[in-house]
Write an enzyme that holds these catalytic residues in place. Structure first.
Site, PDB file in Angstrom:
ATOM      1  N   ASP A  64       0.878  -1.340  -0.214  1.00 44.88           N
ATOM      2  CA  ASP A  64       0.077   0.237  -0.197  1.00 44.88           C
ATOM      3  C   ASP A  64       0.619   1.177  -0.096  1.00 44.88           C
ATOM      4  OD1 ASP A  64      -2.526  -1.032  -0.324  1.00 44.88           O
ATOM      5  OD2 ASP A  64      -2.657  -1.547   1.954  1.00 44.88           O
ATOM      6  N   ASN A 137      -3.819   8.685   2.865  1.00 42.17           N
ATOM      7  CA  ASN A 137      -4.416   8.550   4.093  1.00 42.17           C
ATOM      8  C   ASN A 137      -4.637   9.092   5.328  1.00 42.17           C
ATOM      9  OD1 ASN A 137      -4.459   5.119   3.180  1.00 42.17           O
ATOM     10  ND2 ASN A 137      -2.438   5.029   3.772  1.00 42.17           N
ATOM     11  N   ARG A 148       4.712   9.742  25.992  1.00 44.47           N
ATOM     12  CA  ARG A 148       4.482  11.556  26.321  1.00 44.47           C
ATOM     13  C   ARG A 148       3.236  11.685  26.208  1.00 44.47           C
ATOM     14  NH1 ARG A 148       9.508  13.376  27.291  1.00 44.47           N
ATOM     15  NH2 ARG A 148      10.266  11.800  29.289  1.00 44.47           N
ATOM     16  N   THR A 177      -8.137   2.833   6.967  1.00 40.74           N
ATOM     17  CA  THR A 177      -8.240   1.463   7.062  1.00 40.74           C
ATOM     18  C   THR A 177      -6.486   0.801   7.629  1.00 40.74           C
ATOM     19  OG1 THR A 177      -8.009   0.706   4.987  1.00 40.74           O
ATOM     20  CG2 THR A 177     -10.015   0.355   6.284  1.00 40.74           C
ATOM     21  N   TYR A 179      -3.614   3.704  10.404  1.00 36.06           N
ATOM     22  CA  TYR A 179      -3.363   3.664  11.334  1.00 36.06           C
ATOM     23  C   TYR A 179      -4.667   4.163  12.159  1.00 36.06           C
ATOM     24  CZ  TYR A 179       0.088   5.658  14.381  1.00 36.06           C
ATOM     25  OH  TYR A 179       0.455   6.353  16.374  1.00 36.06           O
TER      26      TYR A 179
END
Length: 281
Positions: A64, A137, A148, A177, A179
């Site tokens: 991808d 994306n 953090r 689809t 992250y």
């Protein structure tokens, strides 16, 4: 008809696919082109930048990430991209390495094109735009250190939402689809037109993903009380530090990525197959 083939030769099997494609294109009477730094007897060769100008179609071979890279560039010349999967999940690839015979459909016109929205991501410092990127994306703000907490201000037009989290993802439907899904965001039909805000490991139980329309412009600011470094990442590539005076503006891009489909495998069928395969890994 001219077809440019852009492979990621780091992917296993990509070199073999290039050679098989060369034979198939030649037999179909289609002119095949490769970047000039890749040798193959059945192809003509040009500098990569020229390929986007002369080709009717772009074929990528890889995962991808490879498709995203070339589809974003091809969008500037309004060229459709066909992805041949040589990665693992391959949500964006339309055909597998054992389906190369479908390439003949390019000549007969038995294909259709999906228009995928992209995001325009602008980085502004002291009122001056210093950089602009397109995202197929997502755009992500995260700290440079694991776990953090950073404070992120999200302005949607004139309304503000504040997050304390490890980061924040603003994704397209195509990126839902990627992250965003891993961070608990919804899966979105890639042909719809919207943007999704997904916090990463939020420190508030009430912080949930939010879907926005494409008429919205989102402004992001982020800072850390512990002086943690913060970065903007676009489609998996770290592109800019985020300082307390940095403003990031995100809206629907004027460019559209065009993905070729040679079979009738729907997004939902692909989703079902990929989920089944991932459970067996």
């Amino acid at each position: 008809m001219k077809v440019a083939v852009l492979p990621n030769l780091d992917k296993r099997g990509s070199a073999e696919v290039v050679e098989k494609l060369g034979v198939i294109l030649k037999n179909e009477g289609i002119e095949g082109y490769l970047p000039e730094n890749i040798a193959s007897a059945d192809f003509k060769h040009l500098p990569e930048e020229q390929l986007y100008k002369i080709a009717d179609f772009i074929i990528t071979i890889g995962g991808d990430g490879t498709i995203i890279r070339y589809a974003k560039r091809a969008a500037f010349d309004n060229k459709p991209v066909l992805g041949i999967n040589a990665g693992r999940m391959g949500y964006l690839a339309n055909i597998e390495q054992n389906e190369l015979e479908l390439i003949s459909k390019l000549k007969t016109g038995e294909y259709f094109v999906e228009n995928r929205m992209m995001l325009s991501v602008s980085v502004v410092e002291n009122g001056k735009k210093i950089a602009e990127y397109n995202a197929l994306n997502d755009a992500v703000i995260t700290s440079g250190f694991i776990s953090r907490i950073i404070d992120i201000s999200v302005a949607v037009d004139k309304d503000y939402i504040n997050y304390r989290a490890d980061g924040l993802i603003l994704s397209t439907p195509t990126g839902s689809t990627a992250y965003s899904m891993s961070a608990g965001g919804p899966i979105i039909d890639p042909l719809t037109q919207n943007m999704c805000i997904t916090p990463i490991c939020s420190h508030s139980l009430s912080a949930k993903p939010i879907l926005l329309g494409t008429e919205n412009t989102v402004k992001l600011k982020a800072y850390s009380k512990k002086r943690t470094d913060i970065y903007l990442t676009v489609d998996g590539r770290k592109v800019s530090p985020v300082r307390p005076y940095t403003e990031i503006y995100i809206k629907k891009s004027k460019q559209t990525a065009k993905l070729l489909r040679l079979n009738d495998r729907s997004f939902y069928k692909t989703l079902s197959v990929k989920f089944r395969d991932s459970r067996s890994m």
